[in-house]
Enzyme design. Structure first.
Site, PDB file in Angstrom:
ATOM      1  N   GLN A  64       0.702  -1.155   0.283  1.00 43.73           N
ATOM      2  CA  GLN A  64       0.033   0.066   0.229  1.00 43.73           C
ATOM      3  C   GLN A  64       1.146   1.671  -0.430  1.00 43.73           C
ATOM      4  O   GLN A  64       0.121   2.112  -0.261  1.00 43.73           O
ATOM      5  CB  GLN A  64      -0.790  -0.132   1.189  1.00 43.73           C
ATOM      6  CG  GLN A  64      -0.059   0.366   2.262  1.00 43.73           C
ATOM      7  CD  GLN A  64      -0.892   0.161   3.848  1.00 43.73           C
ATOM      8  OE1 GLN A  64      -1.467  -1.092   3.785  1.00 43.73           O
ATOM      9  NE2 GLN A  64      -1.730   1.355   4.407  1.00 43.73           N
ATOM     10  N   CYS A  70      -4.777   0.592   4.335  1.00 37.85           N
ATOM     11  CA  CYS A  70      -5.008  -0.994   4.627  1.00 37.85           C
ATOM     12  C   CYS A  70      -6.011  -2.054   3.862  1.00 37.85           C
ATOM     13  O   CYS A  70      -5.989  -3.210   3.557  1.00 37.85           O
ATOM     14  CB  CYS A  70      -4.327  -1.063   5.602  1.00 37.85           C
ATOM     15  SG  CYS A  70      -5.717  -0.443   6.958  1.00 37.85           S
ATOM     16  N   HIS A 366      -5.727  -1.250  11.726  1.00 42.53           N
ATOM     17  CA  HIS A 366      -4.562  -1.816  10.501  1.00 42.53           C
ATOM     18  C   HIS A 366      -5.324  -2.795  10.226  1.00 42.53           C
ATOM     19  O   HIS A 366      -5.884  -3.224  11.402  1.00 42.53           O
ATOM     20  CB  HIS A 366      -3.409  -2.162  11.114  1.00 42.53           C
ATOM     21  CG  HIS A 366      -3.112  -1.899   9.975  1.00 42.53           C
ATOM     22  ND1 HIS A 366      -2.410  -1.848   8.675  1.00 42.53           N
ATOM     23  CD2 HIS A 366      -1.646  -3.765   9.642  1.00 42.53           C
ATOM     24  CE1 HIS A 366      -2.104  -1.972   7.316  1.00 42.53           C
ATOM     25  NE2 HIS A 366      -1.162  -3.327   7.837  1.00 42.53           N
ATOM     26  N   ASN A 387       0.149  -9.271   5.235  1.00 45.44           N
ATOM     27  CA  ASN A 387       0.311  -7.828   5.723  1.00 45.44           C
ATOM     28  C   ASN A 387      -0.126  -7.494   3.893  1.00 45.44           C
ATOM     29  O   ASN A 387       0.352  -7.706   3.102  1.00 45.44           O
ATOM     30  CB  ASN A 387       1.546  -7.157   5.950  1.00 45.44           C
ATOM     31  CG  ASN A 387       1.071  -5.706   6.821  1.00 45.44           C
ATOM     32  OD1 ASN A 387       0.560  -5.139   6.535  1.00 45.44           O
ATOM     33  ND2 ASN A 387       2.050  -6.044   7.884  1.00 45.44           N
TER      34      ASN A 387
END
Length: 445
Positions: A64, A70, A366, A387
Site C-alpha cells: 500500500q 490497508c 490496521h 500484510n
C-alpha cells in the site's frame, strides 16, 4: 484536591533512581538504542516460528506504500486469493486499489457534504461538527464501505488502472481535497442557515462534486469504464484475453461473490456493547444510499472459532487490529512477548482489553488478512498474517501472530455467513445500535 511536585519529591525520585543497581546500564541501553530495541525479547522469534497446520496459498504480498488503504488492500486481497485458484492466475495478480481509491474519495466527499448539511444547525464547536471538520475525508475505511463501492462501481484488475504517484503517496491530495471540502462546508452551512431550498443545495452540491471529480481525475487518472483483461495462467502459461469488460461485468464474472454473504464480526468486550447485538457508527460510511457499516459483537471464543472455520474452508479472513502494539516488522512478529516494556522500566502496564478500548490505549488501526493458523488439539496457538507493506517486511511480507496477541489486540473479522450458526445469523440480522462517531470500533475508518 491537587498535588504539587516539590523539590523534596524530586530529590526522592532521584535518590530512588540512583539506588537501583541497573539504572546506569539501562539508561545507556535505552538512550543509545531506543525503547523498542532495548526491550526486544529475542526468544519471541523461536516462540512464533512461521509454520502452520493450515496454510493457504495466496501468492505475492501487495504494498500500500505511503497510503492508508490497508482495509482496501486486505479486502481486495481476499477476493484475489480465490480468483488466483479458480482461474490459475499468476502470483503477482492484483485487483486495482487505485480504482477503488478514486471512487472512495469521491463518495466520501459526497458523504461529507451530506453530514455537513445534516449538522448545519449545530454550533461550529459542537463535538459532532468539530469531529466532522477535523478530517473531512481520509484513506481509512471498513469492509462494508468497500462493499458499497463495489456494488456501485465494480472492480477492475490492476492492469486496467495501475497505481499513480498520489495513490501510493496520498498525503498531498488529501491535504488539498480536505481544504476544498472545508471550503465547501462554509458555503453549505451558510446556505442551510439562510434557509436555502433543497434544489439550491443540490445544485451547488453537484457543482462541488464536479470539482472533486476533476481533482481526483488529475490525481489518480480518470477511472476506467471499459477494458480488456489479458493474462497468462500460472502453471501452463496459457494466454487469455477477455475483451470489452466493464468494472461491473468483471466483478460478476471473475470475483462472483454475493457481498451480502459476508458479515463483520467484532470483539469489543466493553460495557456498552452487549454480545449478540449489532452496532453501527454514526456518520461513518462513504456511499450515500449504499451499504451501511454494521458489526455483530461476539465473545472471543466465537470470534476465533469462526475465523478457524473459514480458514478450514479454504477462505482467507479479513481482520482489523491494533498493529502497532508489540509488533516487529523485521522479524514479522505480533506477540505479547515481543517487547518487555514493563520489565525494562520495572512498572505495571497491564490493562484489560475493555480498559484499553475505553481509555484510548488501543483501537483498530490496521486491516490485514488471516491466511493460516496453527492448531494443536484443535486449539489455535498462532496465526499466519498477510500484510500489505510489501515483501521486505516480515517473512516476505507475512507475519506470525500469537494467539494471545489476537486475544488482546484483534477487534474485527469478516466471515461468510455460511460459517455462522442459525442463531448467529439471526443475531446478525438485527437492527444495529448506533454508536458515537468517535467510538473505537470506527477508528479504522
Amino acid at each position: 484536591m491537587s498535588f504539587e511536585i516539590t523539590a523534596n519529591d524530586l530529590q526522592d525520585f532521584a535518590q530512588d533512581y540512583d539506588n537501583r543497581r541497573d539504572s546506569a546500564i539501562l539508561e545507556n541501553a535505552v538512550t543509545t538504542n531506543g525503547v523498542r530495541a532495548a526491550s526486544f525479547n529475542w526468544h519471541s522469534i523461536a516462540d512464533d516460528s512461521p509454520v502452520f497446520s493450515i496454510d493457504l496459498s495466496t501468492g505475492d504480498v501487495t504494498d500500500q506504500k505511503q497510503s492508508g488503504r490497508c482495509w482496501m488492500f486486505a479486502a481486495l486481497n481476499t477476493m484475489r486469493h480465490e480468483m488466483q485458484q479458480k482461474f490459475n492466475l499468476p502470483d503477482n495478480f492484483e485487483l486495482s486499489q487505485s480504482y477503488a481509491f478514486f471512487w472512495d474519495k469521491f463518495e466520501k466527499s459526497n458523504w461529507f457534504y451530506e453530514n455537513v448539511i445534516k449538522t448545519a444547525k449545530l454550533d461550529i464547536d459542537d463535538r459532532k461538527v468539530a469531529w466532522l471538520m477535523e478530517t473531512p475525508q481520509q484513506d481509512g475505511g471498513q469492509w462494508d464501505m468497500l462493499c458499497a463501492l463495489i456494488e456501485k462501481y465494480g472492480v477492475v484488475p490492476k492492469t486496467a488502472m495501475p497505481e499513480s504517484y498520489n495513490s501510493s503517496r496520498s498525503n498531498e491530495i488529501n491535504a488539498v481535497l480536505n481544504n476544498q471540502l472545508r471550503h465547501d462546508a462554509v458555503i453549505l452551512r451558510n446556505m442551510v442557515n439562510d434557509s436555502s431550498s433543497e434544489d439550491d443545495l443540490n445544485g451547488i452540491r453537484k457543482q462541488m462534486l464536479n470539482n472533486v471529480y476533476r481533482m481526483l481525475s488529475y490525481a489518480f487518472g480518470k477511472p476506467v469504464t471499459s477494458f480488456d483483461f489479458e493474462y497468462r495462467t500460472k502453471k501452463d502459461k496459457e494466454f487469455h484475453r477477455d475483451a470489452n469488460l466493464t468494472p461491473q461485468s468483471f466483478f460478476k464474472k471473475y470475483v462472483g461473490w454475493n457481498l451480502d454473504d459476508y458479515i463483520s464480526i467484532i470483539q469489543a468486550p466493553t460495557a456498552d456493547k452487549e454480545y449478540g447485538k449489532t452496532y453501527t457508527i454514526d456518520m461513518l460510511g462513504n456511499v450515500v444510499g449504499g451499504r451501511q457499516v454494521k458489526h455483530l459483537n461476539l465473545s472471543m471464543k466465537d470470534f476465533k472459532q469462526l475465523a478457524i472455520n473459514q480458514l478450514k474452508g479454504g477462505e482467507s479472513v479479513w481482520f482489523g487490529s491494533d498493529v502497532v502494539k508489540y509488533s516487529n516488522t523485521k522479524h514479522g512478529l505480533m506477540a505479547l512477548n515481543t517487547y518487555d516494556y514493563a520489565k525494562l522500566f520495572d512498572t505495571d502496564l497491564d490493562m484489560t482489553k475493555a480498559e484499553a478500548l475505553d481509555y484510548g490505549e488501543s483501537m483498530m488501526d490496521h486491516a490485514m488478512v488471516l491466511t493460516g493458523v496453527d492448531l494443536v488439539d484443535d486449539q489455535p496457538t498462532k496465526w499466519k498474517v498477510e500484510n500489505s507493506w510489501g515483501p521486505k517486511v516480515g517473512t516476505k511480507g507475512y507475519f506470525v501472530m500469537s494467539d494471545a496477541w489476537m486475544d488482546k489486540y484483534c477487534y474485527q473479522v469478516v466471515i461468510n455467513k455460511k460459517y455462522l450458526s442459525d442463531d448467529l445469523q439471526k443475531a446478525a440480522a438485527q437492527k444495529p445500535i448506533v454508536l458515537k462517531p468517535w467510538d473505537p470500533m470506527g477508528t479504522l475508518a
